[in-house]
Design a protein around this motif. Structure first.
Motif, mmCIF file in Angstrom:
data_model
loop_
_atom_site.group_PDB
_atom_site.id
_atom_site.type_symbol
_atom_site.label_atom_id
_atom_site.label_comp_id
_atom_site.label_asym_id
_atom_site.label_seq_id
_atom_site.Cartn_x
_atom_site.Cartn_y
_atom_site.Cartn_z
ATOM 1 N N MET A 195 -4.678 -8.058 10.992
ATOM 2 C CA MET A 195 -5.120 -7.933 12.382
ATOM 3 C C MET A 195 -3.997 -8.171 13.384
ATOM 4 O O MET A 195 -4.057 -7.691 14.512
ATOM 5 C CB MET A 195 -6.275 -8.899 12.660
ATOM 6 C CG MET A 195 -7.519 -8.637 11.839
ATOM 7 S SD MET A 195 -8.877 -9.764 12.246
ATOM 8 C CE MET A 195 -9.324 -9.176 13.886
ATOM 9 N N HIS A 256 -14.108 -11.612 14.787
ATOM 10 C CA HIS A 256 -13.891 -11.735 13.348
ATOM 11 C C HIS A 256 -14.224 -13.143 12.878
ATOM 12 O O HIS A 256 -14.521 -14.035 13.672
ATOM 13 C CB HIS A 256 -12.423 -11.420 13.011
ATOM 14 C CG HIS A 256 -11.470 -12.448 13.539
ATOM 15 N ND1 HIS A 256 -11.124 -12.533 14.873
ATOM 16 C CD2 HIS A 256 -10.788 -13.451 12.908
ATOM 17 C CE1 HIS A 256 -10.282 -13.530 15.051
ATOM 18 N NE2 HIS A 256 -10.058 -14.113 13.880
ATOM 19 N N ASP A 258 -12.474 -16.068 9.938
ATOM 20 C CA ASP A 258 -11.233 -16.337 9.221
ATOM 21 C C ASP A 258 -11.475 -16.467 7.718
ATOM 22 O O ASP A 258 -12.576 -16.810 7.281
ATOM 23 C CB ASP A 258 -10.591 -17.630 9.717
ATOM 24 C CG ASP A 258 -10.163 -17.547 11.163
ATOM 25 O OD1 ASP A 258 -9.951 -16.425 11.658
ATOM 26 O OD2 ASP A 258 -10.044 -18.616 11.812
ATOM 27 N N ASN A 289 -23.121 -10.319 11.640
ATOM 28 C CA ASN A 289 -23.165 -9.429 12.807
ATOM 29 C C ASN A 289 -24.366 -9.687 13.708
ATOM 30 O O ASN A 289 -24.647 -8.892 14.611
ATOM 31 C CB ASN A 289 -23.179 -7.969 12.344
ATOM 32 C CG ASN A 289 -21.866 -7.568 11.697
ATOM 33 O OD1 ASN A 289 -20.798 -7.878 12.205
ATOM 34 N ND2 ASN A 289 -21.942 -6.887 10.562
ATOM 35 N N ARG A 315 -17.625 -17.311 14.157
ATOM 36 C CA ARG A 315 -17.219 -16.005 14.692
ATOM 37 C C ARG A 315 -16.480 -16.192 16.019
ATOM 38 O O ARG A 315 -16.935 -16.911 16.902
ATOM 39 C CB ARG A 315 -18.457 -15.127 14.883
ATOM 40 C CG ARG A 315 -19.242 -14.905 13.592
ATOM 41 C CD ARG A 315 -20.529 -14.158 13.834
ATOM 42 N NE ARG A 315 -21.398 -14.884 14.758
ATOM 43 C CZ ARG A 315 -22.524 -14.393 15.285
ATOM 44 N NH1 ARG A 315 -22.904 -13.159 14.982
ATOM 45 N NH2 ARG A 315 -23.268 -15.111 16.093
ATOM 46 N N GLY A 317 -12.877 -14.529 18.629
ATOM 47 C CA GLY A 317 -11.882 -13.513 18.944
ATOM 48 C C GLY A 317 -11.066 -13.997 20.131
ATOM 49 O O GLY A 317 -11.263 -15.113 20.623
#
Length: 375
Positions: A195, A256, A258, A289, A315, A317
């Motif tokens: 990423m 995402h 980890d 999700n 979750r 980012g």
């Protein structure tokens, strides 16, 4: 410990592949089969250190971790014989031998040719590197002392002051020095993951031992208090790296999770605007999700020297940086024991937010039904 990226061997996944499968017969000595790894490590067994051995294909710590899963009758063998067993097991399950070979050559080239700018960084000096409040809490070791230095911004996301400015500056200079060396030596830098296009793996440039000490002596006491239900008491391997964001580099990082049980994220600087982290709750694979509940939504602005500690399955980012440059030190801490247990665990309600919510709802409905029957 380095186990990252596409084509690199992931230790817990390896053990899973070996469970219930007969390993092909290959001679350690004529007619002797390669042993089958055990699902759980041998309690009380002190594994060999392989740090002094040259030409290992994988980081030395991996061999020590794997040794604890050898059958009992193999544990008393010489270190050389145990290494031969482990090498043959690894060779059987290597997902991409060419990539592993390139990485081994890459690390060897760095080890033989790269001259560090700040050699002090390669050994952990707590008095020089850590702020007093963090060091005092770890020395005390009690849950009360650890929680005293923390701010929990939302469930499971903790921040605290950790690194002195001098350490941050030295680390920034070291990474820039390594990048310049790689450019001059025409060495293509292997990036931290799929990423991030900028940054470097600190284990590759010789900081593996230092980062392992950081995890075992300073993060484990915190993880045991804060992340008991996701392997916080048994962290045994790591992947350490820095990531860089700037207007001419990566701007942001997508939503995402980890590849870790516990993640440490420390801002090193420099001057920047934007780039806030956002968090959306802990989820298992089944619910990764799903929507976040209001109490799980968090946006956090990085502060140089301050650390964020969260579960790897939380979750998150990073929003786009709008000016300047931000560099962060990341340490993914992993637990082989937890990953083995997780493969056989059906109920994730102890740590997945969605599983927990559904379990509570089932309990509420059951209680309601019992009350109705009773009346």
């Amino acid at each position: 410990m380095l186990l990252h990226g596409e084509g690199f061997l992931h230790w817990p996944m390896l053990v899973g592949k070996l469970q219930g499968a007969q390993v092909a017969r290959s001679s350690l000595e004529e007619g002797v089969p390669v042993p089958r790894l055990q699902k759980t490590p041998h309690a009380g067994h002190r594994p060999e250190s392989y740090e002094d051995m040259e030409d290992l294909e994988y980081p030395a710590t991996l061999y020590s971790v794997m040794e604890q899963h050898l059958p009992s009758h193999c544990l008393g063998a010489s270190r050389e014989k145990k290494l031969a067993m482990l090498e043959r097991i690894l060779a059987k399950y290597r997902p991409n031998g060419e990539r592993a070979k390139k990485h081994r050559e890459y690390r060897e080239r760095i080890r033989h040719n790269y001259q560090p700018l700040h050699e002090d960084l390669y050994t952990l000096d707590p008095e020089r590197f850590f702020v007093g409040s963090f060091l005092d809490a770890i020395k005390d070791g009690s849950e009360a002392a650890i929680r005293h230095i923390l701010i929990e911004h939302s469930p499971g996301v903790f921040t605290f002051n950790m690194l002195k400015p001098a350490f941050c500056s030295m680390m920034l200079e070291e990474v820039e020095h390594f990048e310049r060396w790689a450019q001059d030596a025409k060495v293509k830098v292997m990036r931290p993951n799929t990423m991030n296009n900028y940054g470097a793996v600190l284990d590759d440039i010789g900081m593996e031992e230092m980062l392992n000490l950081l995890m075992t002596s300073y993060l484990n006491p915190m993880a045991a208090v804060l992340f008991l239900n996701v392997g916080g008491t048994s962290l045994d391997t790591h992947h350490g790296f820095v990531v860089q964001y700037a207007m001419d580099r990566d701007l942001d990082l997508g939503f995402h999770v980890d590849d870790s049980e516990v993640t440490l994220n420390v801002c090193l600087g420099k001057q920047f605007e934007g780039g806030d982290l956002f968090f959306r709750g802990v989820r298992c694979d089944k619910h990764v999700n799903g929507e976040a509940r209001p109490e799980e939504v968090l946006e956090y602005s990085h502060v140089p020297g301050h650390a964020i500690l969260h579960a790897g399955r939380h979750r998150h980012g990073a929003k786009a940086i709008t000016s300047g440059q931000r560099t962060n030190l990341i340490l993914w801490c992993r637990s082989s024991e937890f990953r083995e247990l997780k493969k056989y665990q059906r109920d994730f309600s102890s740590w997945c937010g969605e599983c927990l919510l559904r379990k509570k709802e089932r309990s509420r409905r059951l209680s309601s039904a019992k009350r109705q029957l009773a009346s």
